[in-house]
Design a protein around this motif. Structure first.
Motif, mmCIF file in Angstrom:
data_model
loop_
_atom_site.group_PDB
_atom_site.id
_atom_site.type_symbol
_atom_site.label_atom_id
_atom_site.label_comp_id
_atom_site.label_asym_id
_atom_site.label_seq_id
_atom_site.Cartn_x
_atom_site.Cartn_y
_atom_site.Cartn_z
ATOM 1 N N LEU A 160 0.832 -1.217 0.000
ATOM 2 C CA LEU A 160 0.000 0.000 0.000
ATOM 3 C C LEU A 160 0.860 1.258 0.000
ATOM 4 C CD1 LEU A 160 -2.610 -1.127 2.674
ATOM 5 C CD2 LEU A 160 -3.144 -0.516 0.296
ATOM 6 N N SER A 161 2.174 1.091 0.047
ATOM 7 C CA SER A 161 3.070 2.243 0.159
ATOM 8 C C SER A 161 3.583 2.619 -1.223
ATOM 9 C CB SER A 161 4.244 1.900 1.090
ATOM 10 O OG SER A 161 3.748 1.499 2.348
ATOM 11 N N GLU A 162 4.123 3.823 -1.308
ATOM 12 C CA GLU A 162 4.563 4.324 -2.602
ATOM 13 C C GLU A 162 5.877 3.658 -3.041
ATOM 14 O OE1 GLU A 162 4.545 8.486 -2.300
ATOM 15 O OE2 GLU A 162 4.497 8.752 -4.481
ATOM 16 N N GLY A 163 5.993 3.330 -4.319
ATOM 17 C CA GLY A 163 7.279 2.837 -4.838
ATOM 18 C C GLY A 163 7.395 1.326 -4.834
ATOM 19 N N THR A 164 8.605 0.872 -5.106
ATOM 20 C CA THR A 164 8.852 -0.566 -5.285
ATOM 21 C C THR A 164 9.655 -1.107 -4.093
ATOM 22 O OG1 THR A 164 8.985 -0.102 -7.623
ATOM 23 C CG2 THR A 164 9.800 -2.237 -6.922
ATOM 24 N N SER A 165 9.157 -2.151 -3.512
ATOM 25 C CA SER A 165 9.820 -2.748 -2.335
ATOM 26 C C SER A 165 10.131 -4.214 -2.615
ATOM 27 C CB SER A 165 8.887 -2.701 -1.120
ATOM 28 O OG SER A 165 8.473 -1.392 -0.838
ATOM 29 N N ILE A 166 11.123 -4.717 -1.935
ATOM 30 C CA ILE A 166 11.408 -6.160 -2.025
ATOM 31 C C ILE A 166 11.422 -6.734 -0.607
ATOM 32 C CG2 ILE A 166 13.009 -7.956 -2.813
ATOM 33 C CD1 ILE A 166 14.238 -5.890 -4.713
ATOM 34 N N VAL A 167 10.644 -7.777 -0.408
ATOM 35 C CA VAL A 167 10.650 -8.467 0.889
ATOM 36 C C VAL A 167 11.230 -9.858 0.664
ATOM 37 C CG1 VAL A 167 9.228 -9.414 2.740
ATOM 38 C CG2 VAL A 167 8.680 -7.164 1.786
ATOM 39 N N THR A 168 12.294 -10.173 1.368
ATOM 40 C CA THR A 168 12.946 -11.481 1.204
ATOM 41 C C THR A 168 12.754 -12.306 2.471
ATOM 42 O OG1 THR A 168 14.596 -10.311 -0.099
ATOM 43 C CG2 THR A 168 15.114 -12.578 0.484
ATOM 44 N N GLU A 169 12.204 -13.494 2.285
ATOM 45 C CA GLU A 169 11.963 -14.396 3.425
ATOM 46 C C GLU A 169 13.127 -15.376 3.509
ATOM 47 O OE1 GLU A 169 9.572 -14.857 5.969
ATOM 48 O OE2 GLU A 169 11.042 -16.412 6.442
ATOM 49 N N THR A 170 13.898 -15.311 4.586
ATOM 50 C CA THR A 170 15.083 -16.181 4.669
ATOM 51 C C THR A 170 14.917 -17.322 5.666
ATOM 52 O OG1 THR A 170 16.251 -15.055 6.454
ATOM 53 C CG2 THR A 170 16.532 -14.120 4.250
ATOM 54 N N ARG A 208 -3.435 -10.312 -3.803
ATOM 55 C CA ARG A 208 -3.653 -9.868 -5.195
ATOM 56 C C ARG A 208 -5.146 -9.733 -5.480
ATOM 57 N NH1 ARG A 208 -0.340 -14.051 -7.551
ATOM 58 N NH2 ARG A 208 1.812 -13.419 -7.294
ATOM 59 N N ARG A 209 -5.955 -10.603 -4.864
ATOM 60 C CA ARG A 209 -7.412 -10.511 -5.062
ATOM 61 C C ARG A 209 -7.942 -9.176 -4.560
ATOM 62 N NH1 ARG A 209 -10.285 -15.249 -5.427
ATOM 63 N NH2 ARG A 209 -11.922 -14.480 -4.068
ATOM 64 N N MET A 210 -7.183 -8.538 -3.679
ATOM 65 C CA MET A 210 -7.612 -7.241 -3.134
ATOM 66 C C MET A 210 -6.947 -6.084 -3.889
ATOM 67 S SD MET A 210 -7.561 -8.322 0.878
ATOM 68 C CE MET A 210 -8.540 -6.921 1.416
ATOM 69 N N GLY A 211 -6.187 -6.426 -4.923
ATOM 70 C CA GLY A 211 -5.610 -5.370 -5.758
ATOM 71 C C GLY A 211 -4.122 -5.147 -5.565
ATOM 72 N N ALA A 212 -3.473 -5.958 -4.747
ATOM 73 C CA ALA A 212 -2.031 -5.766 -4.543
ATOM 74 C C ALA A 212 -1.281 -6.133 -5.815
ATOM 75 C CB ALA A 212 -1.547 -6.643 -3.387
ATOM 76 N N ASN A 213 -0.173 -5.427 -6.045
ATOM 77 C CA ASN A 213 0.660 -5.709 -7.221
ATOM 78 C C ASN A 213 1.981 -6.296 -6.722
ATOM 79 O OD1 ASN A 213 2.190 -5.713 -9.503
ATOM 80 N ND2 ASN A 213 1.778 -3.587 -10.086
ATOM 81 N N ILE A 214 1.979 -7.624 -6.603
ATOM 82 C CA ILE A 214 3.157 -8.318 -6.038
ATOM 83 C C ILE A 214 3.474 -9.520 -6.910
ATOM 84 C CG2 ILE A 214 4.113 -9.483 -3.990
ATOM 85 C CD1 ILE A 214 1.910 -8.189 -2.310
ATOM 86 N N THR A 215 4.751 -9.694 -7.236
ATOM 87 C CA THR A 215 5.133 -10.954 -7.878
ATOM 88 C C THR A 215 6.121 -11.658 -6.951
ATOM 89 O OG1 THR A 215 6.827 -9.778 -9.093
ATOM 90 C CG2 THR A 215 4.819 -10.257 -10.305
ATOM 91 N N VAL A 216 6.038 -12.967 -6.971
ATOM 92 C CA VAL A 216 6.922 -13.750 -6.103
ATOM 93 C C VAL A 216 7.915 -14.512 -6.970
ATOM 94 C CG1 VAL A 216 7.010 -15.635 -4.423
ATOM 95 C CG2 VAL A 216 5.149 -13.971 -4.320
ATOM 96 N N GLU A 217 9.168 -14.368 -6.634
ATOM 97 C CA GLU A 217 10.192 -15.183 -7.302
ATOM 98 C C GLU A 217 11.032 -15.821 -6.214
ATOM 99 O OE1 GLU A 217 12.594 -13.242 -10.313
ATOM 100 O OE2 GLU A 217 10.771 -12.279 -11.076
ATOM 101 N N GLY A 218 10.960 -17.135 -6.144
ATOM 102 C CA GLY A 218 11.685 -17.847 -5.081
ATOM 103 C C GLY A 218 11.198 -17.375 -3.723
ATOM 104 N N ASN A 219 12.133 -16.891 -2.921
ATOM 105 C CA ASN A 219 11.746 -16.480 -1.569
ATOM 106 C C ASN A 219 11.598 -14.958 -1.448
ATOM 107 O OD1 ASN A 219 14.411 -15.773 -1.784
ATOM 108 N ND2 ASN A 219 14.995 -16.498 0.255
ATOM 109 N N ALA A 220 11.417 -14.280 -2.606
ATOM 110 C CA ALA A 220 11.302 -12.814 -2.552
ATOM 111 C C ALA A 220 9.990 -12.336 -3.157
ATOM 112 C CB ALA A 220 12.480 -12.185 -3.296
ATOM 113 N N ALA A 221 9.408 -11.325 -2.521
ATOM 114 C CA ALA A 221 8.203 -10.687 -3.052
ATOM 115 C C ALA A 221 8.614 -9.335 -3.620
ATOM 116 C CB ALA A 221 7.179 -10.513 -1.934
ATOM 117 N N PHE A 222 8.312 -9.111 -4.893
ATOM 118 C CA PHE A 222 8.598 -7.827 -5.545
ATOM 119 C C PHE A 222 7.287 -7.047 -5.570
ATOM 120 C CE2 PHE A 222 11.788 -10.800 -6.802
ATOM 121 C CZ PHE A 222 12.970 -10.056 -6.808
ATOM 122 N N ILE A 223 7.301 -5.935 -4.878
ATOM 123 C CA ILE A 223 6.045 -5.223 -4.609
ATOM 124 C C ILE A 223 6.056 -3.865 -5.309
ATOM 125 C CG2 ILE A 223 4.609 -4.253 -2.766
ATOM 126 C CD1 ILE A 223 6.292 -6.113 -0.830
#
Ligand code: UD1
Length: 432
Positions: A316-326, A339-354
């Protein structure tokens, strides 16, 4: 089936009080059976996992007196059964502590393999390695851990990874082993320190919990005690991020601000205001927050149990963020629901690109596990319109009076029967 129904879009405001730490409570309840005298535990969270574990220790002969909602007296003097195998116990993670406690006290344990949230493979090899080094023979058969020893003797144990569960489990067994144990590379989470403090209050001799090495001198027996559990770092963090996601202004009381530092630092980095008091934090988000990169790490790093809530906030925040689950390999499964609520996130491996969006829109979603379920509640509170969340039994495993506390700070949420059309209509009329 019960579900939450939420009308989003109202900033959270006011005061909310945090309860006792669930993950500390699970260790402490089990550790309590190691004494042969009554132990009183206060500030117990009133959540499902705690009730399951109290029933389990009652099932093996502990006397459990529920003094009030948040206080219990446990007496482990009459435990007569070292075998714990109930359907309920298989569903919670904290059940594995019964191995360390029973092995330490009685030198044998037969406990159903633990369950918990489906967030990765969750091996227990480090627990087993520790028990074996202390002198136990450990086998797994028919879905149970079977641990037994003639005697346990202190050892120098090096954990391959700083596992919370293994640290607490080995600490419990070692505190009634002969001689000195050193646990190197232990987990340092606040609840490790809390369980160690509790064991010490019963006469154990544990030093260094919360540091890089825990030193334990075994004792022959443990005695009665009275102990109050620390506040729940993850419950507090969840409210902090929910306030930020809704653009709110809330005092979060009965917390230890030091335990929240990783969360506070990220909130400040993305533009929220966080004021710290002795046992309270005040979170204000009066403008749109910005992006950040987050990597989950063992304490004092950013907690994996706050990852779904942080991903939701950054979506919900401005810009592009990366969250990495280690820490856990499949802890981004909930992203499809966001995503069903409108979030724009793609997941690659253990990282979410938001890529941050201006807002979410309410939708029918389903909680996949405890913390992701809480994140969906946050998303619903921030979204425009109505959100319904199924499978809330996951959320009730770890959040006490979640909907009441949220209502107390102005959130429009109710718990209803999924099939009850009238309840849905009533809620919609009430909040419109
Ligand atoms: C506990 C918490 C959970 C939290 C997690 C990490 C409880 C009841 N649960 O879970 O809420 O998300 O800490 O803070 O307190 N590992 C191994 N071998 C082992 C044990 C763990 O490889 O024997 C790995 C795990 O796969 C994981 C990492 O170590 O990658 C951390 O796991 P651990 O700290 O043990 O988590 P839990 O105790 O299961």
């Amino acid at each position: 089936m019960k579900q939450y129904i939420i009308k989003g879009g109202t900033p959270l405001r006011g005061e909310v009080t945090i309860g006792g730490a669930k993950n500390a409570a699970l260790g402490i309840i089990v550790a309590a059976i190691m004494a042969n005298e009554p132990v009183t535990i206060e500030n117990l969270p009133d959540v499902d996992d705690v009730h399951v574990l109290l029933d389990a220790i009652e099932g093996i002969g502990a006397i459990v007196e529920r003094m009030d909602t948040h206080t219990v007296k446990i007496n482990g003097a009459l435990i007569n059964n070292m075998s714990v195998d109930e359907d309920a116990i298989r569903k919670i993670r904290g059940s594995y502590y019964l191995v360390g406690a029973l092995l330490g006290k009685y030198k044998k344990a037969l406990v159903a393999l633990p369950g918990g949230c489906q967030i990765g493979s969750r091996p227990i090899d480090q627990h087993i390695k520790g028990f074996e080094q202390l002198g136990a023979e450990v086998t797994i058969h028919h879905g149970k851990i079977d641990a037994r020893a003639e005697r346990l003797a202190g050892e120098h144990i090096y954990l391959d990874c700083p596992s919370v569960g293994a640290t607490i489990n080995i600490m419990m067994a070692a505190c009634m082993a002969e001689g000195r144990t050193i646990i190197e590379n232990p987990a340092k989470e606040p609840h490790i320190v809390d369980v160690a403090n509790f064991l010490n209050s019963m006469g154990a001799n544990i030093r260094g919990a919360g540091t890089d090495a825990i030193r334990i001198r075994g004792v022959e027996s443990l005695h009665g005690s009275e102990y109050s559990i620390i506040p729940d770092q993850i419950e507090a963090g969840t409210y902090m991020l929910a306030v930020a996601a809704t653009g709110g202004d809330v005092y979060i009381k009965n917390v230890i601000p030091k335990h929240l530092e990783a969360i506070t630092a990220k909130l400040v980095e993305i533009g929220a205001r966080v004021e710290e008091f002795d046992d309270c934090v005040h979170v204000v988000a009066d403008h749109r927050l910005s992006y950040a990169n987050v990597k989950t790490m063992p304490y004092p790093g950013f907690p994996t149990d706050m990852q779904p809530q942080m991903t939701t906030l950054l979506a919900l925040s401005e810009g592009t963020s990366i969250v990495t689950e280690t820490i856990f390999e499949t802890r981004l499964k909930y992203v499809g629901e966001l995503r069903r609520m409108g979030a724009n996130i793609t997941v690659e491996g253990n990282a979410a690109f938001i890529t941050g969006v201006d807002g979410f829109s309410g939708a029918a979603v389903s909680a996949p596990d405890l913390r992701a379920g809480a994140a969906l509640v946050m998303a619903g509170l921030a979204a425009e319109g109505f959100t319904s969340i199924d499978h809330i039994h996951y959320i009730e495993r770890g959040y006490e009076n979640f909907e009441e506390k949220i209502r107390g700070i102005g959130g429009n949420i109710d718990k209803i029967d999924a099939e009850d059309e009238r309840a849905v209509r009533k809620f919609k009329m009430k909040v419109s």
